[in-house]
Design a protein around this motif. Structure first.
Motif, PDB file in Angstrom:
ATOM      1  N   ASP A 224       0.816  -1.216   0.000  1.00  0.00           N
ATOM      2  CA  ASP A 224       0.000   0.000   0.000  1.00  0.00           C
ATOM      3  C   ASP A 224       0.854   1.272   0.000  1.00  0.00           C
ATOM      4  OD1 ASP A 224      -2.253  -1.555  -0.007  1.00  0.00           O
ATOM      5  OD2 ASP A 224      -2.678  -1.312   2.139  1.00  0.00           O
ATOM      6  N   SER A 225       2.064   1.202   0.558  1.00  0.00           N
ATOM      7  CA  SER A 225       2.890   2.415   0.670  1.00  0.00           C
ATOM      8  C   SER A 225       3.754   2.668  -0.560  1.00  0.00           C
ATOM      9  CB  SER A 225       3.805   2.290   1.898  1.00  0.00           C
ATOM     10  OG  SER A 225       4.749   1.250   1.708  1.00  0.00           O
ATOM     11  N   LEU A 226       3.821   1.707  -1.474  1.00  0.00           N
ATOM     12  CA  LEU A 226       4.744   1.837  -2.601  1.00  0.00           C
ATOM     13  C   LEU A 226       4.496   3.063  -3.488  1.00  0.00           C
ATOM     14  CD1 LEU A 226       5.187  -1.911  -3.534  1.00  0.00           C
ATOM     15  CD2 LEU A 226       6.986  -0.341  -2.786  1.00  0.00           C
ATOM     16  N   PRO A 227       3.247   3.416  -3.834  1.00  0.00           N
ATOM     17  CA  PRO A 227       3.063   4.630  -4.644  1.00  0.00           C
ATOM     18  C   PRO A 227       3.603   5.887  -3.966  1.00  0.00           C
ATOM     19  CG  PRO A 227       1.094   3.272  -4.701  1.00  0.00           C
ATOM     20  CD  PRO A 227       1.983   2.675  -3.642  1.00  0.00           C
ATOM     21  N   ARG A 228       3.357   6.006  -2.674  1.00  0.00           N
ATOM     22  CA  ARG A 228       3.864   7.170  -1.929  1.00  0.00           C
ATOM     23  C   ARG A 228       5.389   7.176  -1.890  1.00  0.00           C
ATOM     24  NH1 ARG A 228       5.084   6.686   3.223  1.00  0.00           N
ATOM     25  NH2 ARG A 228       3.586   4.971   3.526  1.00  0.00           N
ATOM     26  N   ILE A 229       5.984   6.022  -1.630  1.00  0.00           N
ATOM     27  CA  ILE A 229       7.440   5.928  -1.570  1.00  0.00           C
ATOM     28  C   ILE A 229       8.055   6.260  -2.916  1.00  0.00           C
ATOM     29  CG2 ILE A 229       9.344   4.295  -1.292  1.00  0.00           C
ATOM     30  CD1 ILE A 229       7.575   2.852   0.809  1.00  0.00           C
ATOM     31  N   SER A 230       7.477   5.721  -3.986  1.00  0.00           N
ATOM     32  CA  SER A 230       8.001   5.979  -5.324  1.00  0.00           C
ATOM     33  C   SER A 230       7.920   7.457  -5.675  1.00  0.00           C
ATOM     34  CB  SER A 230       7.226   5.150  -6.345  1.00  0.00           C
ATOM     35  OG  SER A 230       7.713   5.384  -7.650  1.00  0.00           O
ATOM     36  N   SER A 231       6.802   8.082  -5.343  1.00  0.00           N
ATOM     37  CA  SER A 231       6.637   9.506  -5.630  1.00  0.00           C
ATOM     38  C   SER A 231       7.662  10.353  -4.885  1.00  0.00           C
ATOM     39  CB  SER A 231       5.217   9.944  -5.251  1.00  0.00           C
ATOM     40  OG  SER A 231       5.047  11.339  -5.422  1.00  0.00           O
ATOM     41  N   ALA A 232       7.888  10.026  -3.612  1.00  0.00           N
ATOM     42  CA  ALA A 232       8.861  10.776  -2.810  1.00  0.00           C
ATOM     43  C   ALA A 232      10.275  10.615  -3.365  1.00  0.00           C
ATOM     44  CB  ALA A 232       8.802  10.315  -1.363  1.00  0.00           C
ATOM     45  N   ALA A 233      10.620   9.412  -3.764  1.00  0.00           N
ATOM     46  CA  ALA A 233      11.957   9.178  -4.307  1.00  0.00           C
ATOM     47  C   ALA A 233      12.180   9.979  -5.578  1.00  0.00           C
ATOM     48  CB  ALA A 233      12.152   7.683  -4.575  1.00  0.00           C
ATOM     49  N   GLN A 234      11.164  10.001  -6.437  1.00  0.00           N
ATOM     50  CA  GLN A 234      11.311  10.694  -7.713  1.00  0.00           C
ATOM     51  C   GLN A 234      11.339  12.213  -7.548  1.00  0.00           C
ATOM     52  OE1 GLN A 234      11.881   9.014 -10.411  1.00  0.00           O
ATOM     53  NE2 GLN A 234      11.270   6.945  -9.772  1.00  0.00           N
ATOM     54  N   SER A 235      10.538  12.742  -6.620  1.00  0.00           N
ATOM     55  CA  SER A 235      10.410  14.200  -6.491  1.00  0.00           C
ATOM     56  C   SER A 235      11.470  14.833  -5.596  1.00  0.00           C
ATOM     57  CB  SER A 235       9.021  14.545  -5.946  1.00  0.00           C
ATOM     58  OG  SER A 235       8.845  14.021  -4.635  1.00  0.00           O
ATOM     59  N   SER A 236      12.137  14.028  -4.765  1.00  0.00           N
ATOM     60  CA  SER A 236      13.070  14.587  -3.778  1.00  0.00           C
ATOM     61  C   SER A 236      14.456  14.885  -4.334  1.00  0.00           C
ATOM     62  CB  SER A 236      13.208  13.616  -2.605  1.00  0.00           C
ATOM     63  OG  SER A 236      13.818  12.403  -3.035  1.00  0.00           O
ATOM     64  N   GLY A 237      14.756  14.328  -5.496  1.00  0.00           N
ATOM     65  CA  GLY A 237      16.105  14.459  -6.026  1.00  0.00           C
ATOM     66  C   GLY A 237      17.100  13.533  -5.366  1.00  0.00           C
ATOM     67  N   ALA A 238      16.593  12.501  -4.705  1.00  0.00           N
ATOM     68  CA  ALA A 238      17.482  11.552  -4.028  1.00  0.00           C
ATOM     69  C   ALA A 238      18.343  10.809  -5.039  1.00  0.00           C
ATOM     70  CB  ALA A 238      16.665  10.559  -3.204  1.00  0.00           C
ATOM     71  N   GLN A 239      19.587  10.605  -4.643  1.00  0.00           N
ATOM     72  CA  GLN A 239      20.494   9.768  -5.431  1.00  0.00           C
ATOM     73  C   GLN A 239      20.574   8.356  -4.869  1.00  0.00           C
ATOM     74  OE1 GLN A 239      23.678  12.513  -4.520  1.00  0.00           O
ATOM     75  NE2 GLN A 239      23.968  12.973  -6.705  1.00  0.00           N
TER      76      GLN A 239
END
Length: 397
Positions: A224-239
């Motif tokens: 259930d948390s995967l969409p939120r996690i994926s969105s945060a990873a993509q938008s945060s600029g994380a390497q």
């Protein structure tokens, strides 16, 4: 793309691992520890006599797993005693049965028997119970626990700790231009301890935490948390994605599902706070290929395991080395002599000790620092990227 056998293997490990999650969480369960006064100087020593040392083990309660751990710890401790030069150790064994109440009683018995220092116990609740009993007699404790919430006063931890591991990994990530990091943690005590450790470690390194996400500690919670996690990873600029999960918990399932949801090792550097080479099946997970984790000096670890197998006919559990390290530290302190060889000041001296899997030192707050290597999973094998230091630069803290 994974083939069918890889997918089946990953899912099999995932389901089994989630069933073991309760046991994994117990190992680092967090509770407050009562204040037990200032660091003590330790009892006086008689240099003409063997040093009485209490070794507190989790056996004696009939639990097969704990009995195995106890045997491994005792065997490693006896290897260390045999290796000591210029000092004699009178090693006395006390079995706690994994019970905090019994551990406290055994600590009192050990002190009455003349123990000048206690090595062990393993579990955090037992260490918490032993600390105040030993403190009343001015005796210091070298526990095998890695729970930071039981450290302090007269209790010093030998177990591998999250914050130094996170510091080592984040320092290396920053040096490789992968220092913008998203933390991914489970919503339980182990995950919360790990996430806090990562945050504190980042403050001392060139890395920065650009996002932090968590998931309910269940298979459905992860999905259930995967969409939120994926969105945060993509938008945060994380390497990089820094995971607190262990192989006995959610790691195998995350390794399978994260790449399927846009968070793949080809786009992000995966890093792990726990050992990704234990059990060896973890190395086969396709989603962790290219991932980084920290581990004790592999060369020294291999040498210790070979010696242990030669002496006892089996491969030691990973915790066994902690007993060797504890006795090695006691021997080093005893060999220096003085009226109070096991004082807090002596235990926390900055140069540390030579452990069987590398150097380590104990800090005044009861935590520890170990010389760790950085490894990458490559072609389902461990490949060392940055070797473990063989000594510490500067003083301890």
């Amino acid at each position: 793309m994974r083939n069918q056998s890889q997918t089946s293997q990953s899912r099999g490990l995932s389901r089994r691992s989630l069933l073991l999650s309760a046991a994994a969480s117990m190992a680092v369960a967090a509770c407050d520890v009562p204040a037990i006064g200032p660091l003590n100087t330790g009892p006086a020593a008689d240099p003409s006599q063997p040093v009485p040392v209490a070794l507190m083990l989790p056996g004696g309660g009939g639990n097969e797993e704990r009995e195995t751990l106890a045997r491994n710890l005792e065997n490693a401790a006896r290897l260390a005693v045999a290796d000591l030069q210029g000092v004699e150790i009178d090693l006395r064994i006390y079995q706690t049965g994994g019970s905090a109440e019994r551990a406290a009683a055994m600590a009192a018995r050990a002190i009455n028997d003349g123990a000048q220092i206690i090595v062990g116990p393993l579990f955090a609740d037992s260490a918490r119970a032993v600390g105040p009993v030993a403190a009343q007699a001015g005796v210091n404790v070298l526990s095998f626990s890695n729970n930071p919430d039981v450290a302090g006063g007269n209790v010093f931890l030998l177990g591998p700790m999250f914050e130094p591991t996170a510091t080592r990994l984040l320092t290396y990530a920053a040096s490789q231009d992968k220092g913008r990091v998203m933390i991914l943690s489970e919503q339980n005590e182990a995950g919360e301890i790990g996430a806090r450790s990562m945050q504190r470690a980042a403050d001392r390194t060139g890395a920065s935490i650009v996002a932090s996400e968590s998931y309910e500690f269940s298979q459905r919670g992860i999905v259930d948390s995967l969409p939120r996690i994926s969105s945060a990873a993509q938008s945060s600029g994380a390497q990089s994605i820094f995971l607190t999960a262990s192989s006995a918990g959610a790691l195998p399932l995350l390794a399978e599902l994260l790449p399927e949801n846009g968070i793949s090792p080809s786009s992000f550097q995966f890093m792990g706070l726990t050992r990704w080479d234990i059990p060896p099946a973890t190395l086969q997970l396709s989603g962790l290929q290219g991932g980084w984790f920290a581990l004790p000096d592999p060369t020294l670890t291999s040498q210790f395991e070979s010696r242990y197998r030669a002496a006892y006919g089996s491969t030691p559990n990973a915790v066994a080395a902690l007993a060797y390290d504890g006795i090695a530290a006691v021997g080093a302190l005893a060999s220096r002599g003085g009226n109070a060889p096991f004082s807090a000041a002596s235990i926390t001296q900055g140069s540390g000790f030579a452990g069987v899997t590398g150097v380590f030192r104990l800090r005044a707050d009861g935590s520890n620092e170990r010389g760790l290597a950085i490894a990458e999973i490559r072609d389902q094998r461990v490949n060392v990227l940055s070797p473990a230091p063989r000594s510490f630069a500067g003083g301890g803290s």
